[in-house]
Design a protein around this motif. Structure first.
Motif, PDB file in Angstrom:
ATOM      1  N   ASN A   1      30.348  -2.645 -26.903  1.00  0.00           N
ATOM      2  CA  ASN A   1      31.521  -1.792 -27.071  1.00  0.00           C
ATOM      3  C   ASN A   1      32.226  -2.026 -28.399  1.00  0.00           C
ATOM      4  O   ASN A   1      33.300  -1.491 -28.643  1.00  0.00           O
ATOM      5  CB  ASN A   1      32.495  -2.002 -25.910  1.00  0.00           C
ATOM      6  N   SER A   2      31.588  -2.841 -29.251  1.00  0.00           N
ATOM      7  CA  SER A   2      32.050  -3.072 -30.621  1.00  0.00           C
ATOM      8  C   SER A   2      33.519  -3.490 -30.679  1.00  0.00           C
ATOM      9  O   SER A   2      34.327  -2.903 -31.399  1.00  0.00           O
ATOM     10  CB  SER A   2      31.836  -1.798 -31.455  1.00  0.00           C
ATOM     11  N   ILE A   3      33.860  -4.540 -29.939  1.00  0.00           N
ATOM     12  CA  ILE A   3      35.234  -5.036 -29.886  1.00  0.00           C
ATOM     13  C   ILE A   3      35.508  -5.906 -31.116  1.00  0.00           C
ATOM     14  O   ILE A   3      34.980  -7.008 -31.248  1.00  0.00           O
ATOM     15  CB  ILE A   3      35.486  -5.840 -28.591  1.00  0.00           C
ATOM     16  N   ASN A   4      36.329  -5.411 -32.006  1.00  0.00           N
ATOM     17  CA  ASN A   4      36.593  -6.091 -33.277  1.00  0.00           C
ATOM     18  C   ASN A   4      37.233  -7.462 -33.096  1.00  0.00           C
ATOM     19  O   ASN A   4      36.856  -8.434 -33.765  1.00  0.00           O
ATOM     20  CB  ASN A   4      37.497  -5.229 -34.161  1.00  0.00           C
TER      21      ASN A   4
ATOM     22  N   GLY B   1      27.438   1.700 -23.899  1.00  0.00           N
ATOM     23  CA  GLY B   1      28.415   1.307 -24.901  1.00  0.00           C
ATOM     24  C   GLY B   1      28.758   2.419 -25.868  1.00  0.00           C
ATOM     25  O   GLY B   1      28.749   3.607 -25.520  1.00  0.00           O
ATOM     26  N   THR B   2      28.992   2.064 -27.132  1.00  0.00           N
ATOM     27  CA  THR B   2      29.474   3.031 -28.124  1.00  0.00           C
ATOM     28  C   THR B   2      28.440   4.094 -28.493  1.00  0.00           C
ATOM     29  O   THR B   2      28.791   5.130 -29.053  1.00  0.00           O
ATOM     30  CB  THR B   2      29.912   2.309 -29.405  1.00  0.00           C
ATOM     31  N   ALA B   3      27.173   3.839 -28.183  1.00  0.00           N
ATOM     32  CA  ALA B   3      26.118   4.813 -28.514  1.00  0.00           C
ATOM     33  C   ALA B   3      25.608   5.534 -27.272  1.00  0.00           C
ATOM     34  O   ALA B   3      24.521   6.102 -27.278  1.00  0.00           O
ATOM     35  CB  ALA B   3      24.963   4.112 -29.220  1.00  0.00           C
ATOM     36  N   SER B   4      26.407   5.543 -26.205  1.00  0.00           N
ATOM     37  CA  SER B   4      25.930   6.088 -24.925  1.00  0.00           C
ATOM     38  C   SER B   4      25.671   7.588 -24.957  1.00  0.00           C
ATOM     39  O   SER B   4      24.972   8.123 -24.093  1.00  0.00           O
ATOM     40  CB  SER B   4      26.927   5.765 -23.809  1.00  0.00           C
ATOM     41  N   ARG B   5      26.222   8.284 -25.954  1.00  0.00           N
ATOM     42  CA  ARG B   5      25.947   9.726 -26.004  1.00  0.00           C
ATOM     43  C   ARG B   5      24.465  10.011 -26.250  1.00  0.00           C
ATOM     44  O   ARG B   5      24.013  11.147 -26.072  1.00  0.00           O
ATOM     45  CB  ARG B   5      26.832  10.412 -27.048  1.00  0.00           C
TER      46      ARG B   5
ATOM     47  N   ASN C   1      20.367  13.253 -23.951  1.00  0.00           N
ATOM     48  CA  ASN C   1      19.425  13.088 -22.829  1.00  0.00           C
ATOM     49  C   ASN C   1      18.091  12.471 -23.245  1.00  0.00           C
ATOM     50  O   ASN C   1      17.023  12.885 -22.778  1.00  0.00           O
ATOM     51  CB  ASN C   1      19.174  14.440 -22.138  1.00  0.00           C
ATOM     52  N   LEU C   2      18.165  11.491 -24.104  1.00  0.00           N
ATOM     53  CA  LEU C   2      16.940  10.841 -24.563  1.00  0.00           C
ATOM     54  C   LEU C   2      16.526   9.755 -23.573  1.00  0.00           C
ATOM     55  O   LEU C   2      17.295   8.824 -23.311  1.00  0.00           O
ATOM     56  CB  LEU C   2      17.151  10.234 -25.951  1.00  0.00           C
ATOM     57  N   PRO C   3      15.312   9.850 -23.030  1.00  0.00           N
ATOM     58  CA  PRO C   3      14.856   8.861 -22.049  1.00  0.00           C
ATOM     59  C   PRO C   3      14.138   7.669 -22.683  1.00  0.00           C
ATOM     60  O   PRO C   3      13.725   6.741 -21.989  1.00  0.00           O
ATOM     61  CB  PRO C   3      13.875   9.677 -21.203  1.00  0.00           C
ATOM     62  N   ASN C   4      13.978   7.706 -23.997  1.00  0.00           N
ATOM     63  CA  ASN C   4      13.172   6.702 -24.698  1.00  0.00           C
ATOM     64  C   ASN C   4      13.749   5.299 -24.559  1.00  0.00           C
ATOM     65  O   ASN C   4      14.924   5.116 -24.233  1.00  0.00           O
ATOM     66  CB  ASN C   4      13.086   7.049 -26.182  1.00  0.00           C
ATOM     67  N   ALA C   5      12.890   4.327 -24.819  1.00  0.00           N
ATOM     68  CA  ALA C   5      13.351   2.940 -24.920  1.00  0.00           C
ATOM     69  C   ALA C   5      14.067   2.793 -26.255  1.00  0.00           C
ATOM     70  O   ALA C   5      13.440   2.872 -27.314  1.00  0.00           O
ATOM     71  CB  ALA C   5      12.172   1.985 -24.831  1.00  0.00           C
ATOM     72  N   ILE C   6      15.390   2.605 -26.211  1.00  0.00           N
ATOM     73  CA  ILE C   6      16.195   2.557 -27.433  1.00  0.00           C
ATOM     74  C   ILE C   6      17.227   1.446 -27.334  1.00  0.00           C
ATOM     75  O   ILE C   6      17.894   1.283 -26.307  1.00  0.00           O
ATOM     76  CB  ILE C   6      16.950   3.884 -27.680  1.00  0.00           C
ATOM     77  N   ALA C   7      17.353   0.692 -28.395  1.00  0.00           N
ATOM     78  CA  ALA C   7      18.483  -0.204 -28.589  1.00  0.00           C
ATOM     79  C   ALA C   7      19.182   0.279 -29.854  1.00  0.00           C
ATOM     80  O   ALA C   7      18.592   0.990 -30.664  1.00  0.00           O
ATOM     81  CB  ALA C   7      18.020  -1.645 -28.742  1.00  0.00           C
ATOM     82  N   GLY C   8      20.435  -0.106 -30.045  1.00  0.00           N
ATOM     83  CA  GLY C   8      21.091   0.408 -31.233  1.00  0.00           C
ATOM     84  C   GLY C   8      22.443  -0.198 -31.488  1.00  0.00           C
ATOM     85  O   GLY C   8      22.940  -1.016 -30.707  1.00  0.00           O
ATOM     86  N   LYS C   9      23.033   0.222 -32.584  1.00  0.00           N
ATOM     87  CA  LYS C   9      24.376  -0.237 -32.949  1.00  0.00           C
ATOM     88  C   LYS C   9      25.048   0.818 -33.804  1.00  0.00           C
ATOM     89  O   LYS C   9      24.462   1.321 -34.764  1.00  0.00           O
ATOM     90  CB  LYS C   9      24.316  -1.557 -33.722  1.00  0.00           C
ATOM     91  N   THR C  10      26.277   1.167 -33.430  1.00  0.00           N
ATOM     92  CA  THR C  10      27.092   2.074 -34.232  1.00  0.00           C
ATOM     93  C   THR C  10      27.935   1.261 -35.201  1.00  0.00           C
ATOM     94  O   THR C  10      28.103   0.050 -35.041  1.00  0.00           O
ATOM     95  CB  THR C  10      28.021   2.902 -33.337  1.00  0.00           C
TER      96      THR C  10
ATOM     97  N   TRP D   1      27.913   4.739 -39.433  1.00  0.00           N
ATOM     98  CA  TRP D   1      26.572   4.160 -39.368  1.00  0.00           C
ATOM     99  C   TRP D   1      25.984   4.280 -37.971  1.00  0.00           C
ATOM    100  O   TRP D   1      26.700   4.303 -36.979  1.00  0.00           O
ATOM    101  CB  TRP D   1      26.621   2.665 -39.703  1.00  0.00           C
ATOM    102  N   PHE D   2      24.671   4.354 -37.947  1.00  0.00           N
ATOM    103  CA  PHE D   2      23.969   4.142 -36.679  1.00  0.00           C
ATOM    104  C   PHE D   2      22.611   3.510 -36.962  1.00  0.00           C
ATOM    105  O   PHE D   2      21.878   3.957 -37.857  1.00  0.00           O
ATOM    106  CB  PHE D   2      23.747   5.429 -35.891  1.00  0.00           C
ATOM    107  N   VAL D   3      22.318   2.461 -36.202  1.00  0.00           N
ATOM    108  CA  VAL D   3      21.001   1.824 -36.248  1.00  0.00           C
ATOM    109  C   VAL D   3      20.308   2.120 -34.927  1.00  0.00           C
ATOM    110  O   VAL D   3      20.851   1.823 -33.856  1.00  0.00           O
ATOM    111  CB  VAL D   3      21.109   0.301 -36.439  1.00  0.00           C
ATOM    112  N   GLY D   4      19.142   2.725 -34.986  1.00  0.00           N
ATOM    113  CA  GLY D   4      18.347   2.997 -33.800  1.00  0.00           C
ATOM    114  C   GLY D   4      17.089   2.143 -33.811  1.00  0.00           C
ATOM    115  O   GLY D   4      16.350   2.143 -34.799  1.00  0.00           O
TER     116      GLY D   4
END
Length: 752
Positions: free
Chosen positions: A508-511, A619-623, A629-638, A648-651
């Motif tokens: 959730n990118s808590i600063n 979390g922050t990239a839940s959209r 509606n992407l079912p893929n195996a994905i990790a990431g960071k906004t 930024w977005f890292v997929g």
């Protein structure tokens, strides 16, 4: 009756004139032959002739994506020429080609008699294909009728020598490889690729006739510019083929009924697929050539005909560019609407003046000695120009100032994807439009990376031994030894009494928690961890490092992220796999650059990957799940930086790592609101739309259907805790939610 005396006198005068003219011609010929009017190429010169060949750039799937050239030429061998192309050429340009030795005397005498004596300008030319080849190899220098006569004689001499040296097949090949097709395109292969997007050997009869028809007037018979002229000329070529028995009457009639159809593809520096990538390859190639030539090599990327094979996946790049365009067009519209009539590019006089004075146009006039008032007056003058926006190019009356203000408002982007196991670049988008924005936001731009740096902080923390289920208070703190610096959480409600697990805090990118994790870990440990992961940029030795105030290039950050799916090993993105010469001999192979030692333990890598999966799932990239509606195996960071300047977005997927940045080159301007400018809204959609497109293509199933390795039980156990804990009654009793806690920041520098 005319006396014999008069007859004899006329005869003698005629003989004298004839001998005189013959003597003049012989002397003229000898003067040319001996080099008085410039050297005539010898047989040795002609036998050692080398083409200036364009260097070609290929994608990983062997698709030609670009060229580097002075003259766009790609020589091919005789066997690559279809017979109907040769027939068309001979039929229309030199029907007695196989029967002469470079000079077609009947045709030459016809031209001399009709053009010179009868002044019939429709008599045509008398040049053979071999003479035209001589002109291709040694272009004329326009300089009056005398010079033209000299050049004509020279071409006859060269043609005769060429016929002695080469077979008819070789002459045809040389001719078709050197002849101009206009638009700085030389040779049949380049012309075939440009006008029909196919190799010469694949040309149909009517297509070959179209290209051959252009040779009489490369502009006037250009099928793109003058389609009707070209069609008529093509049919004339087909008629000539029939007249010379290369086509039957029935075939000719059938072919002349066909419409003109082009598949035009310009290999232009500014246009075409992956222009930023091609420019990066060009820069790397120039460096390689410089190193080689220092060792007595003689390579030139514009003339040596090198073939550069790259890592780029052509189809993936096409889809990535489509996704970028689709999102950035809509985002630009929302961005401009959010500011309305009070936009800084319209109202901020100080900023506008600053941009004007930093412009190339201003500096150029300043360098010419003009005063500020004179410069501004000049820059306000309107003239015809082309301005780009997402609706296309527009021809307008505008001033240089208008242009500067127009481009101030443009959002830009940098988007890169690599194979995390090797660093091979799969897609590369350095900006929204290479023609108008040459600056590459992947290889050139360093921007603050925001929350995309947080996973490195958390990696260092876990490597130090901090348990992932350690809870950190989300309460805002003012650090009195940092001039009251007080990081807060964007868009969050009161979190005075909440304590986050590391997984929940990262996802959730808590600063406020990130800073406390950094404090507990120690800034030196975090910087050391970043270096192990391949980060070479200088990192600030400040607590704000936790929030991503470090400025790092995309192609540097992505190599660090690759380590999470590459057994802890960082990679360096690379673009070129091999370079071969014009004879297809390999000159060099490039190998991946991978760190020798893992930057962290296997368990730490799994823990971080699970945390970043949670970022995508809840979390922050839940959209990615809810909107796309992407079912893929994905990790990431906004990631979002201060004042919404950088999104930024890292997929991360098992087979691909992708980083996208969105912002403005006019750094003084940020997004109007966090809801618009946050990484999840401004940058994430480019990745999401791209992955949607990949999912529809079966050829990418090996990427889109790949799954992460299952985490071990030990990893799952370490994450098995409540995501958030609320302070107990007594803690709440002694906390004042309306008062910011004050303390000193303790830089824990204990080594791991």
């Amino acid at each position: 009756m005319i006396s014999n005396h008069i007859k004899n006198k006329v005869l003698k005068n005629t003989i004298r004139i004839t001998l005189g003219l013959a003597t003049v011609f012989v002397l003229f010929y000898l003067s040319i032959y001996s080099g008085v009017w410039g050297k005539v190429p010898s047989k040795k010169d002609l036998s050692e002739f080398n083409y200036q060949r364009a260097s070609e750039v290929y994608s990983a799937d062997s698709i030609l994506i670009g060229k580097y050239y002075l003259f766009d030429r790609q020589p091919i061998i005789y066997d690559a020429l279809p017979q109907h192309l040769i027939d068309a050429l001979v039929a229309i340009e030199d029907e007695r080609f196989y029967g002469h030795h470079g000079i077609d005397y009947p045709s030459l005498f016809r031209v001399v008699f009709k053009t010179i004596l009868l002044q019939d300008q429709s008599a045509g030319g008398g040049s053979t294909l071999t003479q035209q080849l001589a002109k291709n190899l040694y272009p004329r220098i326009p300089n009056g009728k005398v010079r033209l006569a000299i050049d004509k004689v020279k071409e006859m001499m060269v043609a005769s020598r060429l016929e002695d040296l080469y077979t008819k097949e070789e002459l045809i090949t040389l001719y078709l490889n050197t002849v101009s097709f206009g638009d700085n395109t030389f040779g049949i292969e380049s012309a075939s690729l440009k006008f029909f997007n196919k190799k010469t050997k694949e040309l149909k009869v009517e297509e070959a006739a179209t290209l051959v028809g252009m040779l009489k007037a490369t502009y006037g018979y250009n099928p793109r510019v003058f389609p009707e002229n070209s069609l008529n000329r093509r049919n004339l070529v087909l008629q000539a083929m029939a007249n010379n028995s290369y086509l039957s009457s029935k075939q000719k009639d059938s072919l002349t009924q066909l419409p003109a159809q082009l598949n035009y593809r310009e290999f232009d520096y500014n246009d075409g697929i992956a222009p930023y990538f091609r420019e990066e390859v060009r820069k790397q190639l120039l460096q390689w050539v410089k190193e080689q030539n220092a060792n007595d090599k003689e390579y030139n990327i514009y003339t040596s005909g090198l073939k550069i094979y790259t890592t780029l996946d052509y189809r993936m790049q096409v889809l990535a560019e489509e996704a970028m365009t689709e999102h950035m067009r809509a985002l630009q519209q929302s961005f401009e609407k959010s500011y309305g009539s009070n936009a800084p590019w319209l109202k901020d006089t100080e900023l506008i003046q600053k941009k004007i004075q930093n412009s190339l146009a201003y500096k150029k006039l300043e360098g010419n000695g003009l005063s500020k008032d004179q410069i501004l007056d000049s820059l306000q003058k309107k003239h015809p120009m082309t301005l780009m926006d997402w609706a296309g190019e527009k021809n307008v009356q505008a001033s240089s100032m208008d242009s500067i203000q127009h481009y101030m408002k443009f959002l830009n982007t940098g988007s890169l994807s690599i194979d995390p196991t090797t660093g091979a670049v799969k897609t590369w988008i350095g900006g929204v439009n290479f023609k108008y924005f040459k600056y590459d936001h992947i290889s050139q731009s360093k921007r603050q990376v925001g929350s995309t740096f947080k996973p490195i902080v958390y990696t260092a923390a876990i490597e130090k031994g901090i348990d992932p289920c350690t809870y950190f208070s989300a309460q805002e703190v003012s650090y009195d030894n940092l001039e009251g610096w007080s990081p807060s959480n964007s868009g969050k409600t009161d979190e005075t009494y909440l304590n986050y697990s590391m997984e929940q805090a990262l996802s959730n990118s808590i600063n406020t928690v990130a800073v406390k994790v950094l404090e507990e870990t120690g800034i030196p440990n975090v910087i050391a961890q970043a270096k192990k992961m391949g980060i070479t940029s200088t990192l600030p030795n400040l607590p704000s490092l936790a929030l991503g105030t470090a400025e790092i290039k995309i192609n540097e950050l992505i190599g660090a992220y690759a380590s999470y799916v590459n057994k802890g090993k960082a990679v360096k993105p690379f673009t070129i796999t091999r370079i071969v010469n014009a004879k297809d001999s390999i000159l060099v192979n490039f190998q991946p650059e991978i760190t020798k030692e893992p930057a962290f333990s296997k368990e730490t890598g799994m823990l971080l990957l699970e945390m970043m999966k949670a970022t995508v799932d809840k979390g922050t990239a839940s959209r990615i799940r809810t909107k796309y509606n992407l079912p893929n195996a994905i990790a990431g960071k906004t990631g979002t930086t201060q004042n919404n300047k950088d999104a930024w977005f890292v997929g991360i997927t098992p087979k691909l790592v992708s980083i996208t940045w969105v912002g403005l080159d006019t750094y003084e301007i940020g997004f109007k609101s966090t809801s618009l400018g946050q990484g999840a809204n401004a940058a994430l959609p480019i990745f999401a739309l791209w992955l949607q497109k990949l999912n529809k293509e079966k050829e990418f199933n090996f990427i889109t259907k790949a799954r992460f390795d299952n985490p071990s039980k030990a990893v799952l156990d370490q994450l098995d805790c409540e995501p958030i804990k609320r302070d107990g009654f007594f803690k709440r009793l002694f906390k004042n939610p309306n008062k910011t806690k004050t303390k000193k920041f303790k830089n824990n520098s204990n080594s791991k």
